[in-house]
Design a protein around this motif. Structure first.
Motif, short mmCIF file in Angstrom:
data_model
loop_
_atom_site.label_atom_id
_atom_site.label_comp_id
_atom_site.label_asym_id
_atom_site.label_seq_id
_atom_site.Cartn_x
_atom_site.Cartn_y
_atom_site.Cartn_z
N LEU A 112 46.66 76.89 5.49
CA LEU A 112 45.42 77.44 5.83
C LEU A 112 44.69 76.33 6.75
N LYS A 113 44.87 75.16 6.79
CA LYS A 113 44.48 74.34 7.70
C LYS A 113 44.95 74.38 9.11
N LEU A 114 46.01 74.72 9.18
CA LEU A 114 46.79 74.92 10.38
C LEU A 114 46.43 76.23 10.93
N LEU A 115 45.91 77.28 10.33
CA LEU A 115 45.19 78.59 10.71
C LEU A 115 44.15 78.45 11.19
N LYS A 116 43.23 77.59 10.35
CA LYS A 116 41.86 77.14 10.81
C LYS A 116 42.06 76.56 12.22
N LYS A 117 42.74 75.59 12.67
CA LYS A 117 43.08 74.85 13.70
C LYS A 117 43.25 75.57 15.08
N ILE A 118 44.35 76.48 14.93
CA ILE A 118 44.76 77.38 16.02
C ILE A 118 43.75 78.42 16.13
N LYS A 119 43.05 79.05 15.19
CA LYS A 119 42.02 80.01 15.16
C LYS A 119 40.79 79.35 16.17
N THR A 120 40.37 77.94 15.97
CA THR A 120 39.62 77.42 16.66
C THR A 120 39.92 77.13 18.07
N GLU A 121 41.34 76.80 18.13
CA GLU A 121 41.57 76.63 19.51
C GLU A 121 41.82 77.76 20.26
N LEU A 122 41.92 78.83 19.74
CA LEU A 122 42.25 80.15 20.51
C LEU A 122 40.85 81.06 20.51
N ASN A 123 39.76 80.27 19.71
CA ASN A 123 38.48 81.08 19.56
C ASN A 123 38.58 82.53 19.20
N SER A 124 39.60 82.73 18.13
CA SER A 124 39.82 83.92 17.52
C SER A 124 39.05 84.07 16.26
N LYS A 125 38.30 84.99 15.74
CA LYS A 125 37.70 85.28 14.56
C LYS A 125 38.85 85.83 13.54
N ASN A 126 39.83 86.55 14.11
CA ASN A 126 40.97 86.80 13.25
C ASN A 126 41.93 86.14 13.08
N PRO A 127 42.86 86.33 12.15
CA PRO A 127 42.51 87.07 10.65
C PRO A 127 41.10 86.35 10.13
N ARG A 128 40.29 87.20 9.32
CA ARG A 128 39.48 86.90 8.63
C ARG A 128 40.13 86.29 7.28
N VAL A 129 39.65 85.17 6.81
CA VAL A 129 40.07 84.63 5.75
C VAL A 129 39.45 84.79 4.56
N ASP A 130 39.80 85.82 3.63
CA ASP A 130 39.20 85.76 2.29
C ASP A 130 40.00 85.01 1.00
N TRP A 131 39.25 83.85 0.52
CA TRP A 131 39.98 83.11 -0.41
C TRP A 131 39.43 83.55 -1.69
N GLN A 132 40.55 84.30 -2.67
CA GLN A 132 40.49 84.65 -3.84
C GLN A 132 40.61 83.84 -4.98
N TYR A 133 39.67 83.41 -5.69
CA TYR A 133 39.84 82.56 -6.59
C TYR A 133 39.44 83.22 -8.12
N LEU A 134 40.90 83.28 -8.91
CA LEU A 134 40.57 83.95 -10.25
C LEU A 134 40.13 82.93 -11.08
N VAL A 135 39.06 83.23 -11.87
CA VAL A 135 38.44 82.15 -12.91
C VAL A 135 39.07 82.47 -14.14
N PHE A 136 39.73 81.25 -14.69
CA PHE A 136 40.50 81.14 -16.10
C PHE A 136 39.45 80.17 -16.74
N LYS A 137 40.01 80.01 -17.88
CA LYS A 137 39.49 78.95 -18.83
C LYS A 137 40.07 77.49 -18.38
N HIS A 138 41.09 77.14 -17.63
CA HIS A 138 41.62 76.23 -17.41
C HIS A 138 41.15 75.59 -16.10
N ASN A 139 40.52 76.58 -15.27
CA ASN A 139 39.90 76.18 -13.90
C ASN A 139 38.62 76.26 -13.66
#
Length: 364
Positions: free
Chosen positions: A193-220
């Motif tokens: 994800l950090k590599l994708l962030k870096k290269i998107k910034t370098e290329l001034n690209s909005k895509n791909p849009r990154v949706d981070w899905q966090y499932l909520v459990f008792k343990h997290n």
């Protein structure tokens, strides 16, 4: 007019206004709009809303195509992770993928490249994205991101036109993450994800849009206050706090009470992050009818076609697009038509999986 009635009307019309605006954005104000696609979508929803006919005019406006149903993780609520043999593991050949896209592209707004496996385990995933994008179809991938990326691969991913990357990451520390994403390495995920962030910034690209899905459990659930900061670090555009679901291979057949009972070890202590009311053992919201057999379809890695993404046993599928050579031929075959009839008319046919699905409204 009572306050209760006014509040109910406000919620009711707010919901439908939201759905109307969402439909405008999805089907009209989109670079993937064509008059033919829009006419097809209107025809599909019209038939579902007003007629619920078993033989449908038009073709799916969205496909889920699974590049592979193999995965390196061993998530306990996923049949793939448990190595359930009810759907034999395989990888989708690129030539079969191309043939299906060529046939269905005039009608498709979107293709989800995922279902039961890890999409980046298929080496042709980058070519699949490029081919679908070239056919004017929105592309999305749901991934656990446990396949390490190189800088070259990330540049190809962006250049090939991926629109949406959904990253399934349920922990911001390895000891939390691995409690559900068993055999997963959070370090690989974060580096990707950090590599994708870096290269998107370098290329001034909005895509791909990154949706981070966090499932909520008792343990997290204790990590929730820290997620916003972590979201910025990994370059996610959206954070989706999602409730945990029951066993993905059995969910559509279980009553709410059975789901709550089966999830006791996983459900968060804070009920607001759950889709269930604990004391009543009921789901908070329920769909009255399933529209999937009228509007979308799923092609698994073997070419086997499911009416929805919740069907795991391959023997319950309605045909095989690769073996039969045509998705169009399957869309209105006898099994598909009977599946729609079960939902619309509440007819009985124990040979089809829709008979026992909790979301059809047939079973409560």
């Amino acid at each position: 007019m009572s306050r209760f009635v006014l509040e109910w009307l406000f919620v009711y019309w707010s919901y439908y206004w939201y759905q109307f605006k969402r439909s405008i954005d999805r089907f009209i104000i989109t670079p993937y709009f064509t008059p033919k696609k829009f006419a097809n979508a209107c025809m599909l929803f019209g038939q579902f809303l007003f007629f619920r006919n078993k033989k449908v005019k038009g073709y799916p406006l969205k496909l889920s195509m699974d590049p592979t149903n193999l995965c390196m993780l061993r998530c306990p609520l996923c049949p793939t992770g448990r190595l359930d043999p009810a759907r034999p593991g395989t990888i989708m050949p690129f030539d079969h993928f191309k043939h299906t896209i060529d046939e269905m592209a005039p009608y498709l707004y979107e293709i989800d490249l995922n279902n039961w496996g890890e999409p980046f385990s298929n080496k042709y995933i980058y070519d699949m994205i490029k081919y679908a994008h070239g056919k004017n179809i929105r592309t999305s991938v749901n991934s656990n991101l446990n396949v390490p990326w190189t800088e070259e691969q990330v540049r190809v991913l962006i250049a090939n036109g991926l629109d949406i990357l959904r990253a399934s990451v349920d922990g911001i520390k390895q000891e939390t993450y691995e409690q559900y994403r068993k055999a997963g390495k959070l370090e690989i995920v974060v580096n990707n994800l950090k590599l994708l962030k870096k290269i998107k910034t370098e290329l001034n690209s909005k895509n791909p849009r990154v949706d981070w899905q966090y499932l909520v459990f008792k343990h997290n659930e204790h990590e929730l206050p820290e997620l916003s900061k972590f979201k910025e670090e990994i370059g996610a555009d959206n954070l989706i706090i999602a409730p945990v679901r029951a066993d993905l291979g059995k969910e559509i057949f279980l009553s709410d009470e059975q789901k709550v009972d089966s999830l006791k070890a996983y459900l968060p202590t804070d009920e607001k992050f759950s889709r269930y009311q604990y004391e009543e053992k009921k789901r908070k919201l329920r769909k009255k009818y399933c529209h999937f057999p009228w509007t979308v379809s799923v092609i698994n890695a073997s070419g086997s076609v499911s009416p929805c993404c919740g069907i795991y046993p391959e023997q319950a599928d309605v045909g095989n697009a690769f073996k039969e050579g045509s998705m169009k031929a399957i869309w209105n075959n006898e099994k598909y038509q009977k599946s729609r009839e079960i939902i619309a008319r509440k007819t009985v046919d124990n040979s089809l999986i829709c008979q026992n699905c909790i979301y059809t409204g047939f079973i409560d």
